[in-house]
Design a protein around this motif. Structure first.
Motif, PDB file in Angstrom:
ATOM      1  N   VAL A  41       0.777  -1.248  -0.132  1.00 24.78           N
ATOM      2  CA  VAL A  41       0.293   0.220   0.065  1.00 24.78           C
ATOM      3  C   VAL A  41       1.134   1.481   0.145  1.00 24.78           C
ATOM      4  O   VAL A  41       1.597   1.774   0.318  1.00 24.78           O
ATOM      5  N   THR A  43       0.728   5.640  -0.186  1.00 26.34           N
ATOM      6  CA  THR A  43      -0.185   6.787   0.320  1.00 26.34           C
ATOM      7  C   THR A  43       0.195   8.313  -0.512  1.00 26.34           C
ATOM      8  O   THR A  43      -0.305   8.705  -0.153  1.00 26.34           O
ATOM      9  N   THR A  44       1.624   8.030  -1.784  1.00 30.19           N
ATOM     10  CA  THR A  44       1.830   9.506  -2.342  1.00 30.19           C
ATOM     11  C   THR A  44       1.043   8.966  -3.825  1.00 30.19           C
ATOM     12  O   THR A  44       0.134   8.077  -4.222  1.00 30.19           O
ATOM     13  N   HIS A  47       4.409   6.450  -7.166  1.00 31.45           N
ATOM     14  CA  HIS A  47       5.042   5.305  -6.096  1.00 31.45           C
ATOM     15  C   HIS A  47       5.780   4.638  -7.342  1.00 31.45           C
ATOM     16  O   HIS A  47       5.693   4.179  -8.895  1.00 31.45           O
ATOM     17  N   SER A  94      -3.752   2.347  -8.589  1.00 34.96           N
ATOM     18  CA  SER A  94      -3.540   0.843  -8.039  1.00 34.96           C
ATOM     19  C   SER A  94      -2.645   0.060  -9.278  1.00 34.96           C
ATOM     20  O   SER A  94      -3.586   0.428 -10.161  1.00 34.96           O
ATOM     21  N   GLN A 118      -3.124   1.895  -3.917  1.00 38.46           N
ATOM     22  CA  GLN A 118      -2.859   3.083  -3.781  1.00 38.46           C
ATOM     23  C   GLN A 118      -3.643   3.553  -2.776  1.00 38.46           C
ATOM     24  O   GLN A 118      -5.396   3.278  -2.766  1.00 38.46           O
ATOM     25  N   ASN A 119      -3.359   4.657  -1.370  1.00 32.77           N
ATOM     26  CA  ASN A 119      -5.075   4.777  -0.596  1.00 32.77           C
ATOM     27  C   ASN A 119      -3.859   6.169  -0.014  1.00 32.77           C
ATOM     28  O   ASN A 119      -3.630   6.740   0.786  1.00 32.77           O
ATOM     29  N   LEU A 120      -4.600   6.867  -1.346  1.00 33.39           N
ATOM     30  CA  LEU A 120      -4.233   8.448  -0.484  1.00 33.39           C
ATOM     31  C   LEU A 120      -5.696   8.674   0.594  1.00 33.39           C
ATOM     32  O   LEU A 120      -6.773   9.038   0.602  1.00 33.39           O
ATOM     33  N   PRO A 121      -4.870  10.279   1.379  1.00 28.71           N
ATOM     34  CA  PRO A 121      -6.169  10.403   2.856  1.00 28.71           C
ATOM     35  C   PRO A 121      -6.675  11.352   1.414  1.00 28.71           C
ATOM     36  O   PRO A 121      -6.142  11.788   1.334  1.00 28.71           O
ATOM     37  N   ASN A 151      -2.932  16.545   0.959  1.00 30.51           N
ATOM     38  CA  ASN A 151      -2.137  15.494   0.916  1.00 30.51           C
ATOM     39  C   ASN A 151      -1.265  15.469  -0.158  1.00 30.51           C
ATOM     40  O   ASN A 151      -1.769  16.884  -1.324  1.00 30.51           O
TER      41      ASN A 151
END
Length: 172
Positions: A41, A43-44, A47, A94, A118-121, A151
């Motif tokens: 995972v 968060t940017t 990647h 992702s 991908q898990n963006l805030p 973010n």
């Protein structure tokens, strides 16, 4: 004197070491279900993905003339001779990466799966005072300070005239 040479045959067996593919330090999975369970995972917004082949001792091998890695994205099967891996690449969402490595120095064709998620805030909008005016802020609303934060990698578009923001509006 002269002796007749021995007749017969000899069998030689070459035992080649096993090898494994790694992506960003994570060892390969050999099927999609396992790759999903072990997904990486990030968060940017983007990647960087690196792939390497390691021998039994964990030493990085290749790529070279005798060791080649091929990869494909989107859970597509890679093919030997197409899309050779030679340097890290970026993904911006992702993705499922599949790779194969071939070498005469190792036992068999090495195949691998990795899943990147991908898990963006979530972006947030903060307003001061702590109890913001309930409703639409208009020109006659008491003045206040507004802080817009999000973010890294995202853009906030805004207007101050009551119109709907678009991608051509003022941005942060």
């Amino acid at each position: 004197g002269y002796e007749d040479p021995l007749e017969g045959f000899w069998v030689y067996e070459q035992i080649l070491p096993k090898a494994q593919l790694y992506s960003n330090g994570q060892v390969q999975d050999t099927d999609l279900d396992a790759a999903y369970e072990n997904r990486q995972v990030f968060t940017t917004p983007t990647h960087e993905v690196s792939i390497e082949l390691r021998d039994d001792a964990g030493t990085v091998v290749g790529p070279s003339d005798s060791v080649q890695i091929y990869y494909a994205r989107g859970n597509t099967a890679p093919e030997i001779g197409e899309n050779a891996y030679d340097e890290p690449f970026s993904i911006s969402g992702s993705d499922t990466i599949r790779a194969i490595a071939e070498s005469d120095a190792f036992d068999g064709l090495v195949e691998a799966y990795w899943v990147y998620e991908q898990n963006l805030p979530e972006a947030r909008l903060e307003a001061d005072p702590a109890e913001p005016y309930d409703g639409v802020y208009t020109y006659d609303t008491p003045s206040m300070n507004v802080t817009l934060t999000t973010n890294e990698g995202n853009t906030i578009y805004y207007t101050t005239d009551g119109s709907e923001p678009t991608s051509s509006s003022t941005s942060l």
